[in-house]
Scaffold this active site. Structure first.
Site, PDB file in Angstrom:
ATOM      1  CE  LYS A   1     -12.796  13.706  -4.251  1.00  0.00           C
ATOM      2  NZ  LYS A   1     -13.667  14.576  -3.432  1.00  0.00           N
TER       3      LYS A   1
ATOM      4  CB  SER B   1      -0.960  -0.030   1.201  1.00  0.00           C
ATOM      5  OG  SER B   1      -1.951   0.950   1.063  1.00  0.00           O
TER       6      SER B   1
END
Length: 454
Positions: free
Chosen positions: A163, A104
């Site tokens: 988004k 990540s």
């Protein structure tokens, strides 16, 4: 004269020693090693910012971020990347030791670094943004079956997920373009949560080096050209001395209190402690504990993405529940306060773009506890305070007694088995019942009890 001649060689010798020490320090070239262990948050960003600044102040030749992380907070990751991009000292991120990962947020930092290196047996990737805490949304997680499909896309969720994912994909793509690394795979790591082991990452051009240890990393980095804000620089890593900079107490404390759940609990402990102290002055311990907890919570809030509307709702909810104790509203203030408290807790942190949120089970548990505290504990305390006084001088007001002698003006009465001086505007006889109107020092002002005068 002879003393001056004797001091001159000593002065020259001291100057030579200072010059030699200065030369030795100048000749000692450093590589500053900073450890990134565990989840990345504000504490990590603060630690790395100070570490890189220290390396620049020492004119170090290289900064090495030794990394093993599952990911972390988006805003903290971006702060770290900004520090790397503006650093005048080359930064090498090294995923180490074997078994470590740069998942990540770690993948973004690896892409942003001037040198990207991994140890054998490590991996990187799974860079899809997800929420931390709260309730997982359908689009926050990547379906495993679709993650294995080349056409799978982690952004197939709701608009908010679109988004986040599109923003993250554009960000890592720009880092890949800047460092000349594999752009296609970088986007797959975001959109499909793709991951790679060290050797495949090297073959695909995702990283620059696979090194077994620090010495191997320095040897392979020798002669590589990196781009710094001041222009390109050829690395000279021969003979570098490794200087390990461990996280200090400030970093460790910040790592604990900037957990959103810990900061939330600290804030409530602070409120409860100060309330107890103000309601019962003199206990001291609740006030001290409350003040310390509240200050720690405020310190955490300054580095966390706090939503001040949520903070205001929290305060409003506590005020309403407190008002319910004093104002008879048939539960309207209490229920409204509880609702405001829960909503304020849920939106306390700006989850959009950060993923930070307070755990829902913790919110519901503390909300119920807070409601019970104010509606029952504080209510009982107020009722106890409103009860008639049963001891002390104030308890004599309105009490009844009897005269023990005939008197006009001032005489003695018996009340609660005690003899008191009393004053009366009406003449009294021995045995007359009286009632206390007021107290003047050790003299009671009384009048005959209705229907009791003989």
């Amino acid at each position: 004269m002879s003393e001056r001649i004797f001091r001159l060689p000593l002065l020259l010798f001291a100057m030579l020693l200072l010059a030699a020490a200065s030369h030795a320090r100048a000749a000692e070239r450093l590589a500053v090693v900073l450890d990134v262990q565990g989840a990345i948050g504000p504490a990590t960003a603060d630690y790395l910012q100070r570490g890189i600044a220290r390396a620049q102040a020492q004119d170090a030749a290289l900064v090495i971020l030794r990394m093993d992380t599952p990911g972390g907070l988006d805003t903290a990751m971006r702060d770290i990347i900004q520090d790397i991009l503006v650093s005048e000292v080359p930064v090498a991120t090294y995923v180490s030791p074997g078994g470590a990962r740069a998942a990540s947020a770690g993948t973004y930092i690896l892409y942003a670094s001037h040198i990207a290196a991994m140890a054998p047996g490590t991996n990187l990737g799974a860079a899809t943004p997800v929420a931390i805490g709260g309730v997982p949304k359908p689009g926050d997680l990547v379906d495993k079956k679709r993650g294995d499909d080349a056409e799978g896309d982690a952004a197939d969720g709701d608009a908010m997920t679109h988004k986040r994912v599109n923003d993250a994909a554009a960000y890592i793509r720009s880092l890949a373009q800047m460092r000349g690394r594999n752009i296609e795979w970088a986007e797959r790591a975001v959109r499909q949560a793709a991951s790679l082991p060290a050797r495949e990452a090297l073959e695909l051009g995702v990283i620059d080096i696979v090194a077994v240890d620090m010495a191997d990393l320095l040897a392979q980095a020798q002669g590589r050209t990196v781009s710094l804000p001041g222009g390109e620089q050829v690395l000279d890593t021969r003979g570098l001395q490794l200087q390990y900079v461990q996280p200090d107490w400030r970093t460790r404390l910040l790592a604990v209190i900037t957990d959103p759940n810990i900061a939330y609990v600290l804030m409530l402990i602070g409120i409860y402690g100060l309330f107890f102290e103000f309601a019962n002055p003199g206990y001291i311990l609740p006030g001290v504990a409350g003040a310390i907890s509240l200050l720690l919570a405020l310190y955490a809030f300054q580095v966390l993405p706090v939503n001040y509307a949520g903070l205001a709702l929290l305060a409003l909810g506590i005020i309403f529940m407190l008002a319910e104790v004093f104002v008879p509203s048939f539960g309207a203030l209490g229920i409204g306060g509880l609702i405001a408290f829960v909503i304020g807790s849920i939106i306390l942190f700006d989850e959009e773009g950060t993923g930070y949120a307070v755990s829902l089970p913790l919110i519901f548990t503390l909300s119920a506890t807070t409601a019970g505290f104010f509606l029952f504990v504080v209510g009982a305390a107020v009722k106890a305070r409103n009860r008639p006084v049963v001891s002390g001088v104030e308890e004599l007001l309105g009490a009844r007694g009897e005269a023990v002698e005939d008197f006009s003006g001032k005489g003695r009465i018996r009340i609660h088995g005690e003899i008191w001086w009393a004053e009366s505007a009406v003449p009294l006889r021995d045995g007359d019942k009286v009632q206390v109107d007021s107290i003047d020092g050790l003299v009671l002002r009384v009048h005959p009890a209705q229907g009791e005068t003989q």
